[in-house]
Design a protein around this motif. Structure first.
Motif: not given
Lengths: 131, 171
Positions: A17-19, A41-42, A44-45, A47-49, A51-52, A58, A60
Motif C-alpha cells: 500500500d505505502a510503496l 518520506i515513505d 513516515l507513511d 510508520v503510520f500504517k 501503527e494502525k 513507534i 521517532r
C-alpha cells in the motif's frame, strides 16, 4: 498473539500500500529502499500504517536511529566505528547487520532494512507491548 | 494574491477534524482552460484544498510552532466531477499525530455524494530546517482568520478556539 506468518502478511500489505509495489516484489529479503523504491518520506507513511495495522506506537528514531549518523563517536570518515556498530546492534536488534558490518558505509545505511527486518521489528514491538 | 483553495471553515475541532467549504465558480480563471467548453474543477486543486484544510488543522495542533509540509498523498480517489456552481465540503480527520508528522484521512462531498476520498501524510520539518522560514510570521493565523476558523472552531476541551498571539506563529 499474531503468528509470524500473520505479521508477515500484514507487513506485506502495509508495504504494498505505502510503496505501490506488487505482492511478488515484497519478498523477505527485499530491501525497502533498493528493491522496493522507498524514499525517506515513505518511512513516515510506513510508520503510520504499521501503527494502525498492529495498534502499536513507534516513537521517532526507533525504526531508524538517525541520530547515530550525526554522532562523531559512532561515525567517522563516512563509516560506522566499532562503537557505532555496537550502538546499531543495541538500537536495531531487529535488523540483520552482519553483512553490513563488513563494510559499514554510512551511504549504505539507508538501504539496510529488509522486509524480514520490518517483520522482526513488529514482532519485538508486539512483545514489548504485550500484544 | 494568495493560494487559497478553500473558502471558509464550517467546523474545526483542534487536534481532531476540520470541515471546510469550497465553492466552485466559473469566475475562477483556471476553469476557462480546464477544459475549454467543459469546465471541471481539477482534482489536483481539490487535493490542494483538502491539504489546506488538513494542514491548518495539523499546524494549529502545535499552535503553528512546527513547520508543517504536505509530504505524501498516499491515496486520492475521485468518484464525481465538480463543476461551476457546485459546493464541495472537505472533511479532514487526524488519524495520528507525532513529533515527526501526521496522518490524515479526508473526504470531499458534493451534497450527499462522496466526491473524493484521500489520505495525506504531513511532515514536521526537523532541526535541519531550523532558521528557515516557510511563512512570514502571522501568515497562518491570518489565513485561519480569513477562513473564519476562530468563529466556528473549538479547542480540544470544547471551549472556543482562541487565536494565538502573532509572535507564536510561523517559526
Amino acid at each position: 498473539m499474531l503468528t509470524k506468518e500473520e505479521i508477515y502478511q500484514k507487513v506485506r500489505e502495509v508495504l504494498m500500500d505505502a510503496l505501490a509495489v506488487d505482492e511478488e516484489e515484497v519478498r523477505p529479503d527485499a530491501t525497502l529502499v533498493g528493491d522496493l523504491g522507498a524514499e525517506s518520506i515513505d518511512f513516515l507513511d510506513i510508520v503510520f500504517k504499521l501503527e494502525k495495522a498492529f495498534n502499536i506506537k513507534i516513537p521517532r528514531g526507533e525504526l531508524f536511529p538517525e541520530d547515530i549518523l550525526t554522532n562523531p563517536q559512532f561515525v567517522k570518515d563516512g563509516k560506522f566505528t566499532e562503537a557505532g556498530l555496537e550502538e546499531l546492534r543495541k538500537r536495531m536488534p531487529f535488523a540483520e547487520l552482519d553483512q553490513f558490518a563488513r563494510n559499514p558505509l554510512v551511504q549504505d545505511f539507508a538501504n539496510l532494512l529488509t522486509v524480514a527486518d520490518m517483520c522482526r521489528f513488529v514482532e519485538l514491538k508486539l512483545q514489548q507491548q504485550g500484544g | 494574491m494568495r493560494w487559497y483553495w478553500i473558502d471558509r471553515f464550517i467546523e474545526f475541532e483542534s487536534g481532531r477534524y476540520a470541515k471546510a467549504v469550497k465553492n466552485v465558480s466559473l469566475a475562477e480563471e483556471h476553469l476557462h482552460d480546464h477544459f475549454p467548453g467543459y469546465p471541471i474543477m481539477p482534482p489536483s486543486l481539490i487535493i490542494e484544498g483538502v491539504a489546506q484544510t488538513a494542514g491548518l488543522l495539523v499546524g494549529e495542533y502545535n499552535q503553528f510552532k512546527m513547520k508543517v509540509v504536505l509530504a505524501k498523498v498516499p491515496r486520492a480517489v475521485f468518484y464525481h466531477e465538480a463543476k461551476p456552481g457546485d459546493t464541495l465540503i472537505y472533511t479532514a480527520t487526524i488519524d495520528a499525530i507525532h513529533p515527526h508528522g501526521a496522518a490524515v484521512h479526508a473526504t470531499s462531498h458534493l451534497g450527499d455524494k462522496l466526491q473524493a476520498e484521500l489520505e495525506l501524510v504531513f511532515a514536521h520539518l526537523g532541526d535541519e530546517f531550523a532558521g528557515r522560514q516557510l511563512f512570514r510570521p502571522g501568515t497562518l493565523t491570518h489565513m485561519m482568520r480569513i477562513l473564519r476558523a476562530y468563529e466556528v472552531g473549538r479547542a480540544a476541551d470544547g471551549s472556543p478556539l482562541v487565536e494565538p498571539p502573532d509572535d507564536r506563529d510561523a517559526p
